[in-house]
Scaffold this active site. Structure first.
Site, mmCIF file in Angstrom:
data_model
loop_
_atom_site.group_PDB
_atom_site.id
_atom_site.type_symbol
_atom_site.label_atom_id
_atom_site.label_comp_id
_atom_site.label_asym_id
_atom_site.label_seq_id
_atom_site.Cartn_x
_atom_site.Cartn_y
_atom_site.Cartn_z
ATOM 1 N N SER A 180 0.823 -1.217 0.000
ATOM 2 C CA SER A 180 0.000 0.000 0.000
ATOM 3 C C SER A 180 0.853 1.262 0.000
ATOM 4 O O SER A 180 0.413 2.300 -0.498
ATOM 5 C CB SER A 180 -0.912 0.029 1.224
ATOM 6 O OG SER A 180 -1.800 -1.046 1.174
ATOM 7 N N ASP A 199 -1.671 4.888 8.780
ATOM 8 C CA ASP A 199 -1.370 3.767 7.892
ATOM 9 C C ASP A 199 -0.912 4.295 6.521
ATOM 10 O O ASP A 199 -1.071 5.481 6.207
ATOM 11 C CB ASP A 199 -2.603 2.865 7.755
ATOM 12 C CG ASP A 199 -2.250 1.499 7.170
ATOM 13 O OD1 ASP A 199 -1.096 1.053 7.317
ATOM 14 O OD2 ASP A 199 -3.137 0.870 6.558
ATOM 15 N N THR A 239 -1.686 4.410 3.250
ATOM 16 C CA THR A 239 -2.381 5.225 2.250
ATOM 17 C C THR A 239 -2.521 6.686 2.676
ATOM 18 O O THR A 239 -2.045 7.580 1.969
ATOM 19 C CB THR A 239 -3.755 4.616 1.887
ATOM 20 O OG1 THR A 239 -3.572 3.241 1.567
ATOM 21 C CG2 THR A 239 -4.394 5.343 0.731
ATOM 22 N N GLU A 270 -10.722 6.800 2.059
ATOM 23 C CA GLU A 270 -10.281 5.424 1.828
ATOM 24 C C GLU A 270 -11.194 4.403 2.498
ATOM 25 O O GLU A 270 -11.459 4.486 3.697
ATOM 26 C CB GLU A 270 -8.850 5.222 2.355
ATOM 27 C CG GLU A 270 -8.311 3.846 1.990
ATOM 28 C CD GLU A 270 -7.029 3.470 2.736
ATOM 29 O OE1 GLU A 270 -6.199 2.781 2.130
ATOM 30 O OE2 GLU A 270 -6.873 3.831 3.917
ATOM 31 N N HIS A 299 -0.970 -9.576 -1.023
ATOM 32 C CA HIS A 299 -1.519 -8.855 -2.175
ATOM 33 C C HIS A 299 -1.304 -9.652 -3.454
ATOM 34 O O HIS A 299 -0.533 -10.602 -3.469
ATOM 35 C CB HIS A 299 -0.824 -7.497 -2.321
ATOM 36 C CG HIS A 299 -0.993 -6.612 -1.134
ATOM 37 N ND1 HIS A 299 -0.311 -5.437 -0.976
ATOM 38 C CD2 HIS A 299 -1.772 -6.735 -0.027
ATOM 39 C CE1 HIS A 299 -0.666 -4.860 0.165
ATOM 40 N NE2 HIS A 299 -1.543 -5.636 0.763
HETATM 41 ZN ZN LIG Z 1 -3.207 -1.470 0.145
#
Ligand SMILES: [Zn+2]
Ligand SMILES: *[C@@H]1O[C@H](CO)[C@@H](O)[C@H](O)[C@H]1NC(C)=O
Ligand SMILES: *[C@@H]1O[C@H](CO)[C@@H](O)[C@H](O)[C@H]1NC(C)=O
Ligand SMILES: *[C@@H]1O[C@H](CO)[C@@H](O)[C@H](O)[C@H]1NC(C)=O
Length: 607
Positions: free
Chosen positions: A148, A200, A202, A343, A506
């Protein structure tokens, strides 16, 4: 414009003389001397040049007239304030939405789930489905599978970086100015709304710079304005309170004793830390900026669990509405609008957990937030656009799963997800509480027997997952490996619904791009690199030059701090010998990982 130039190139006149003169030009270029020629020829050439010049002039004029007519036809009925790229010239708002970890399959999963639970026809779609304009390719600078941090750096800085980078670049480890920082400096209001920790990756990438995403204590300080640029955010709503509280305070997770809430308040932030405070904001009509609202120590609970705890936590939709209202009020009399990032953070977490029931509720909550944004744009007088995408897919989700070696079924069962009332995360926390109550209190031997634990788990699973055919192996796995109970609960739902997953991490699949205005976002129609989304954001706001200035400023600051030895605490240390944060280590080279990692325990289970 390329369209205007093309006809001139294509229709360049050709004759036997032109090839002569081309040779002459080439000679001149090679020797530096004009080639000798006689006078008559030179006079002829002169008239010919004048003729050609006139012809070219007329042709160009014709092309310009045609192109203008064409443009006019194309733009008829559109906003006259727009320039030819569709970017408005006047005051404007940009809402950038990120569905962390949401791949295309998440949409199919959620769409079918909702059709099942709400008895809707097969052609019923999500709000997002109507807004699809393109796809984004997501690889980072050091891996085909991004995290991310690198994903959000592509949006904030419009550059590829390494996994873990918070708006710093590979190789140099130097900070890059972000679209949000630049927007703030030219007069836009800015905001960040998330359901995970505001520290976090993002949200962090838009308003802070560190070399590793784990440096969340440092990120918290930069977000409130303790970084080299001062305060660049006007509104933050989400979780992650623990990184703002000093070590030792209840709910704190900082390693130092800095009270970041206090630091923020001294800088003028209005802080709210609970639902009561949020309700006092009256969905944005009673907001005083700058506003810092932190509603959970870490993550706001998954929507599937939060809906039973609405008294404690606001939803993403409510936070989005609040931010939109507050920012539009605050910019009502200003020349510039606002830039807001929203988000749906935990779609990703549900993917990491391989929890399909948690995921469909996260996607539905995100879809409701999208709907609220659309409604805002429809009713707001200022020109605005919503662009939405994901940083990557999480889980390698598949809406089909072969459970047995024989012929596969062509189906999956939404009914199983519909019977699941809570996330694996929540059920695991009930189980863990039960286990610690067993060890900390005196219980009768029967209560502590494994038969009692089996009964407890069987009942828990039936009550929360709606599963009555739990297998002995599943119960044994829960008893043997309580640390990964969250995964086991989610796996029980996944198998029965025949939903597949290929990883707890991911994946590299392209993700969707959506927009409220396909024309204004025409640069993102089709298949694009994630960095092009970053380029679009800065271009839409008209801050391309300012972003470069911010980068310069950050680097000057970095040099100063480097001299005084404070760089370490700001950006994080330069990687140690042998530690290659930005290396090419993961690029396509297979090194027997199948064997090495086959039996490894999940020790980090990171996100
Ligand atoms: Zn992510
Ligand atoms: C869905 O299908 C039904 C039946 O064919 C039709 O009446 C309806 O208009 C369709 N709805 C959409 C949104 O296309
Ligand atoms: C879901 O729950 C209902 C009612 O408890 C039950 O009848 C149905 O069989 C369940 N579905 C699945 C797939 O377990
Ligand atoms: C499972 O058992 C419970 C309790 O007997 C019952 O209420 C529920 O409907 C059952 N669910 C299914 C899917 O059969």
């Amino acid at each position: 414009m390329a369209r205007g130039e093309e006809p001139l190139l294509v229709q360049r006149p050709s004759s036997e003389h032109s090839s002569d003169s081309q040779i002459a030009e080439e000679d001149a270029l090679l020797t530096g001397q004009p080639s000798p020629r006689n006078e008559a020829s030179s006079r002829y050439r002169r008239w010919r040049e004048i003729g050609l010049f006139t012809w070219a002039l007329l042709a160009t004029a014709a092309v310009i007239i045609l192109a203008t007519l064409y443009q006019h036809q194309q733009t008829e009925g559109r906003n006259d304030d727009d320039n030819d790229a569709g970017t408005p010239l006047g005051k404007r708002n940009l809402i950038f939405m990120v569905s962390d970890g949401m791949g295309p399959t998440s949409l199919s999963l959620t769409r079918s789930f909702r059709q099942y639970t709400d008895h809707l026809p097969y052609n019923d779609t999500l709000v997002l489905d109507e807004l699809l304009i393109g796809q984004s390719r997501t690889r980072s600078s050091n891996s085909l599978v991004t995290d991310s941090a690198a994903g959000a750096t592509a949006f904030s800085c419009a550059q590829k970086s390494y996994n873990g980078a918070i708006s710093v670049l590979p190789g140099s480890f130097q900070p890059c100015g972000t679209v949000l920082e630049a927007a703030k400096r030219v007069g836009y209001m800015t905001g960040l709304v998330v359901t995970t920790r505001i520290t976090d990756a993002t949200p962090a990438c838009f308003a802070s710079h560190v070399r590793r995403r784990e440096m969340e204590d440092q990120i918290a300080l930069q977000l409130v304005g303790e970084g080299p640029l001062g305060r660049t955010v006007d509104l933050m709503l989400g979780g992650g309170r623990c990184h703002f509280l000093p070590k030792g305070r209840k709910g704190a997770c900082r390693v130092d004793s800095t009270d970041v809430v206090k630091v923020a308040e001294e800088k003028g932030w209005n802080y709210i830390g609970n639902r009561e405070g949020f309700d006092g904001l009256k969905l944005g009509s009673a907001v005083e900026l700058p506003l810092l609202g932190l509603f959970a120590d870490t993550d706001i609970p998954y929507e599937i669990d939060r809906r039973f705890d609405d008294e404690t936590y606001p939803s993403l939709e409510e936070m989005a509405k609040t931010a939109l209202k507050a920012l539009s009020e605050a910019t009502r009399d200003s020349e510039k609008g606002f830039f807001l990032v929203i988000e749906g953070s935990r779609i990703d977490h549900a993917g990491h957990s391989n929890d399909p029931a948690a995921q469909v509720h996260e996607v539905l909550a995100y879809d409701r937030a999208v709907s609220a944004v659309l409604k805002f744009l429809e009713n707001d007088g200022t020109t605005g656009i919503m662009v939405a995408t994901s940083d990557h897919e999480t889980g390698g989700l598949a809406t089909a799963r072969q459970l047995h070696p024989t012929y596969p079924d062509y189906l999956w069962y939404p009914s199983v997800l519909a019977n699941t009332t809570h996330s694996g995360e929540h059920i695991a926390s009930i189980y863990h509480s039960h286990l610690s109550s067993l060890s900390s209190h005196s219980h009768s031997p029967t209560e502590r027997s494994s038969d009692a634990l089996r009964n407890f788990l069987t009942t828990l699973v039936s009550r929360t997952l709606g599963i009555n055919d739990t297998s002995p192996q599943e119960i044994e796995s829960l008893i043997e490996h309580p640390a990964i109970a969250e995964y086991t609960f989610a796996d029980m739902t996944s198998r029965r619904s025949q939903i597949g997953w290929s990883t707890h991490g991911h994946s590299a699949v392209d993700v969707n791009i959506y927009s409220s205005d396909a024309r204004a976002a025409s640069a993102l129609v089709g298949n694009h690199e994630n960095t092009e989304i970053g380029e679009f954001l800065r271009r839409y706001l008209g801050v391309e030059d300012e972003v470069e200035k911010v980068t310069e400023l950050l680097r000057e600051e970095m040099d100063l701090l480097s001299e005084s030895g404070e760089l370490e605490s700001w950006l994080g240390g330069v990687p140690k010998e042998g530690e290659r944060l930005d290396g090419q280590d993961h690029l396509g080279r297979y090194a027997g990982d199948f064997k090495h990692k086959r039996h490894a325990e999940c020790d980090v289970c990171g996100r």
